[in-house]
Design a protein around this motif. Structure first.
Motif, PDB file in Angstrom:
ATOM      1  N   GLU A  70       0.825  -1.211   0.000  1.00  0.00           N
ATOM      2  CA  GLU A  70       0.000   0.000   0.000  1.00  0.00           C
ATOM      3  C   GLU A  70       0.857   1.259   0.000  1.00  0.00           C
ATOM      4  O   GLU A  70       0.539   2.230  -0.685  1.00  0.00           O
ATOM      5  N   GLU A  71       1.944   1.266   0.748  1.00  0.00           N
ATOM      6  CA  GLU A  71       2.754   2.470   0.858  1.00  0.00           C
ATOM      7  C   GLU A  71       3.884   2.497  -0.162  1.00  0.00           C
ATOM      8  O   GLU A  71       4.156   3.533  -0.765  1.00  0.00           O
ATOM      9  N   GLY A  72       4.559   1.363  -0.376  1.00  0.00           N
ATOM     10  CA  GLY A  72       5.719   1.327  -1.267  1.00  0.00           C
ATOM     11  C   GLY A  72       5.390   1.031  -2.717  1.00  0.00           C
ATOM     12  O   GLY A  72       6.257   1.122  -3.585  1.00  0.00           O
ATOM     13  N   GLY A  73       4.140   0.657  -2.987  1.00  0.00           N
ATOM     14  CA  GLY A  73       3.721   0.412  -4.360  1.00  0.00           C
ATOM     15  C   GLY A  73       4.294  -0.868  -4.940  1.00  0.00           C
ATOM     16  O   GLY A  73       4.681  -1.793  -4.232  1.00  0.00           O
ATOM     17  N   GLY A  74       4.368  -0.914  -6.262  1.00  0.00           N
ATOM     18  CA  GLY A  74       4.784  -2.091  -7.014  1.00  0.00           C
ATOM     19  C   GLY A  74       3.958  -2.168  -8.281  1.00  0.00           C
ATOM     20  O   GLY A  74       2.887  -1.567  -8.371  1.00  0.00           O
ATOM     21  N   ASP A  75       4.476  -2.903  -9.270  1.00  0.00           N
ATOM     22  CA  ASP A  75       3.763  -2.955 -10.550  1.00  0.00           C
ATOM     23  C   ASP A  75       2.843  -4.167 -10.677  1.00  0.00           C
ATOM     24  O   ASP A  75       2.162  -4.337 -11.696  1.00  0.00           O
ATOM     25  N   GLY A  76       2.825  -5.038  -9.659  1.00  0.00           N
ATOM     26  CA  GLY A  76       1.931  -6.192  -9.715  1.00  0.00           C
ATOM     27  C   GLY A  76       2.372  -7.263 -10.683  1.00  0.00           C
ATOM     28  O   GLY A  76       1.611  -8.184 -10.985  1.00  0.00           O
ATOM     29  N   ALA A  77       3.626  -7.167 -11.176  1.00  0.00           N
ATOM     30  CA  ALA A  77       4.121  -8.143 -12.142  1.00  0.00           C
ATOM     31  C   ALA A  77       5.017  -9.158 -11.451  1.00  0.00           C
ATOM     32  O   ALA A  77       5.758  -8.825 -10.528  1.00  0.00           O
ATOM     33  N   GLY A  78       4.944 -10.395 -11.911  1.00  0.00           N
ATOM     34  CA  GLY A  78       5.798 -11.444 -11.374  1.00  0.00           C
ATOM     35  C   GLY A  78       5.015 -12.712 -11.103  1.00  0.00           C
ATOM     36  O   GLY A  78       3.800 -12.692 -10.904  1.00  0.00           O
ATOM     37  N   GLU A  79       5.736 -13.830 -11.115  1.00  0.00           N
ATOM     38  CA  GLU A  79       5.089 -15.110 -10.849  1.00  0.00           C
ATOM     39  C   GLU A  79       4.673 -15.225  -9.390  1.00  0.00           C
ATOM     40  O   GLU A  79       3.606 -15.745  -9.080  1.00  0.00           O
ATOM     41  N   ARG A  80       5.527 -14.725  -8.498  1.00  0.00           N
ATOM     42  CA  ARG A  80       5.246 -14.748  -7.051  1.00  0.00           C
ATOM     43  C   ARG A  80       5.283 -13.311  -6.527  1.00  0.00           C
ATOM     44  O   ARG A  80       6.301 -12.634  -6.658  1.00  0.00           O
ATOM     45  N   ILE A  81       4.172 -12.864  -5.946  1.00  0.00           N
ATOM     46  CA  ILE A  81       4.059 -11.491  -5.471  1.00  0.00           C
ATOM     47  C   ILE A  81       3.508 -11.486  -4.051  1.00  0.00           C
ATOM     48  O   ILE A  81       2.438 -12.055  -3.784  1.00  0.00           O
ATOM     49  N   TRP A  82       4.221 -10.836  -3.149  1.00  0.00           N
ATOM     50  CA  TRP A  82       3.728 -10.600  -1.794  1.00  0.00           C
ATOM     51  C   TRP A  82       2.948  -9.285  -1.790  1.00  0.00           C
ATOM     52  O   TRP A  82       3.468  -8.248  -2.191  1.00  0.00           O
ATOM     53  N   VAL A  83       1.711  -9.353  -1.351  1.00  0.00           N
ATOM     54  CA  VAL A  83       0.839  -8.174  -1.317  1.00  0.00           C
ATOM     55  C   VAL A  83       0.682  -7.755   0.143  1.00  0.00           C
ATOM     56  O   VAL A  83       0.206  -8.549   0.970  1.00  0.00           O
ATOM     57  N   LEU A  84       1.058  -6.510   0.461  1.00  0.00           N
ATOM     58  CA  LEU A  84       1.204  -6.086   1.853  1.00  0.00           C
ATOM     59  C   LEU A  84       0.328  -4.888   2.197  1.00  0.00           C
ATOM     60  O   LEU A  84       0.208  -3.938   1.414  1.00  0.00           O
ATOM     61  N   ASP A  85      -0.213  -4.923   3.389  1.00  0.00           N
ATOM     62  CA  ASP A  85      -0.782  -3.739   4.018  1.00  0.00           C
ATOM     63  C   ASP A  85      -0.149  -3.643   5.403  1.00  0.00           C
ATOM     64  O   ASP A  85      -0.458  -4.447   6.287  1.00  0.00           O
ATOM     65  N   PRO A  86       0.786  -2.703   5.600  1.00  0.00           N
ATOM     66  CA  PRO A  86       1.506  -2.674   6.868  1.00  0.00           C
ATOM     67  C   PRO A  86       0.610  -2.405   8.073  1.00  0.00           C
ATOM     68  O   PRO A  86       0.842  -2.944   9.153  1.00  0.00           O
ATOM     69  N   ILE A  87      -0.400  -1.562   7.878  1.00  0.00           N
ATOM     70  CA  ILE A  87      -1.381  -1.305   8.939  1.00  0.00           C
ATOM     71  C   ILE A  87      -2.736  -1.119   8.267  1.00  0.00           C
ATOM     72  O   ILE A  87      -3.039  -0.045   7.727  1.00  0.00           O
ATOM     73  N   ASP A  88      -3.546  -2.155   8.269  1.00  0.00           N
ATOM     74  CA  ASP A  88      -4.898  -2.035   7.738  1.00  0.00           C
ATOM     75  C   ASP A  88      -5.789  -1.545   8.876  1.00  0.00           C
ATOM     76  O   ASP A  88      -5.936  -2.212   9.898  1.00  0.00           O
ATOM     77  N   GLY A  89      -6.374  -0.375   8.678  1.00  0.00           N
ATOM     78  CA  GLY A  89      -7.113   0.277   9.745  1.00  0.00           C
ATOM     79  C   GLY A  89      -6.308   1.419  10.334  1.00  0.00           C
ATOM     80  O   GLY A  89      -6.317   1.636  11.549  1.00  0.00           O
ATOM     81  N   THR A  90      -5.626   2.182   9.455  1.00  0.00           N
ATOM     82  CA  THR A  90      -4.752   3.257   9.935  1.00  0.00           C
ATOM     83  C   THR A  90      -5.519   4.311  10.726  1.00  0.00           C
ATOM     84  O   THR A  90      -5.006   4.846  11.723  1.00  0.00           O
ATOM     85  N   PHE A  91      -6.730   4.629  10.311  1.00  0.00           N
ATOM     86  CA  PHE A  91      -7.518   5.627  11.054  1.00  0.00           C
ATOM     87  C   PHE A  91      -7.719   5.159  12.495  1.00  0.00           C
ATOM     88  O   PHE A  91      -7.508   5.915  13.449  1.00  0.00           O
ATOM     89  N   ASN A  92      -8.111   3.899  12.664  1.00  0.00           N
ATOM     90  CA  ASN A  92      -8.250   3.344  14.012  1.00  0.00           C
ATOM     91  C   ASN A  92      -6.928   3.434  14.767  1.00  0.00           C
ATOM     92  O   ASN A  92      -6.871   3.834  15.929  1.00  0.00           O
ATOM     93  N   PHE A  93      -5.870   2.996  14.104  1.00  0.00           N
ATOM     94  CA  PHE A  93      -4.527   2.983  14.691  1.00  0.00           C
ATOM     95  C   PHE A  93      -4.157   4.355  15.248  1.00  0.00           C
ATOM     96  O   PHE A  93      -3.692   4.481  16.392  1.00  0.00           O
ATOM     97  N   LEU A  94      -4.368   5.398  14.457  1.00  0.00           N
ATOM     98  CA  LEU A  94      -3.952   6.733  14.857  1.00  0.00           C
ATOM     99  C   LEU A  94      -4.876   7.360  15.894  1.00  0.00           C
ATOM    100  O   LEU A  94      -4.464   8.286  16.602  1.00  0.00           O
TER     101      LEU A  94
END
Length: 265
Positions: free
Chosen positions: A72-96
């Protein structure tokens, strides 16, 4: 890759997600000191999001060299056979705001299909994991979707983004009330999908999210015996759109209120 090899990768990723969760929890406990930026209406980000994602990316590069990353923050092009999809903090509004409903999320997509799912709620120390074909777990214990079959005894979890048309959310709430659902909106798509996988809620629906919000949770629900829509098929890794997941007995109601289709295979 064999199931045993995938299980080993899940365990390696679990250690990374737990470490990232510990880092995020430290920020959460000292959140008053964080500088906050706005990405959009009611869409916030802080140094915590960025540094937690950088930590995960660094650990993944060592554990799984050659794998691509989409975050979510560092981006990426979504290309590749194996891709790790990350959300470092899902629910940032709650978090803050100090609301204890947020999670660190990672999913491994192989050839367009989610194979591993990890969602860690550090506040409650709950790590939800799944391997395609290997079931879903919370802190190592097998979890299953709810056995509820009636709307009158079921709970619906919803999510909303200011990037979507308000009427699409209002329409879901209106249909949910007409059908007779109790409903909740916690502020974290990832956490609420875990709740469906663990039988705490029966249905989750949203008309707008990103791959990093939902891929792990959708696999968790399926591996816990539930049904879910297919975000990658419907929207692609870089797209935005809706998802729905549920315990099987409530599939007709879930599709009706969300206006979305569950996977048929």
């Amino acid at each position: 890759m064999t199931p045993t090899e995938m299980d080993a990768q899940r365990e390696a990723a679990a250690a990374i997600v737990r470490e990232a969760g510990a880092r995020a929890l430290g920020y959460f406990r000292h959140r008053a000191a964080l500088a906050i930026e706005r990405k959009g209406q009611q869409d916030l980000v802080s140094v915590a999001d960025r540094e937690v994602e950088e930590l995960i990316r660094g650990r993944l590069a060592v554990a799984f060299p050659g794998d691509a990353v989409l975050g979510e923050e560092g981006g990426g092009d979504g290309a590749g056979e194996r891709i790790w999809v990350l959300d470092p903090i899902d629910g940032t509004f709650n978090f803050l705001r100090g609301i204890p409903c947020w999670a660190v999320v990672a999913a491994l997509v192989v050839d367009g299909r989610t194979e591993l799912a990890l969602t860690y709620d550090p506040v409650h120390d709950e790590l939800f994991t799944a391997r395609r074909g290997g079931g879903a777990r919370c802190n190592g214990a097998t979890i299953r979707v709810s056995g509820q079959a009636g709307v009158e005894t079921s709970c619906l979890a919803l999510a909303y983004s200011f990037r979507q048309e308000p009427e699409s959310y209002v329409a879901m709430v209106r249909t949910a009330l007409r059908l007779g659902f109790e409903h909740r909106r916690s502020g974290s798509t990832a956490v609420q999908l875990c709740w469906v996988a663990d039988g705490r809620c029966e249905v989750f629906a949203t008309r707008y999210c990103s791959a990093w919000d939902c891929l792990a949770g959708l696999l968790l629900v399926e591996e816990a015996g539930g049904r879910a829509s297919d975000f990658v098929v419907d929207h692609g890794l870089l797209g935005k759109g809706g998802v729905v997941a549920c315990t099987p007995a409530l599939a007709p109601e879930a599709e009706e209120l969300s206006g979305l289709r569950l996977r048929r295979d």
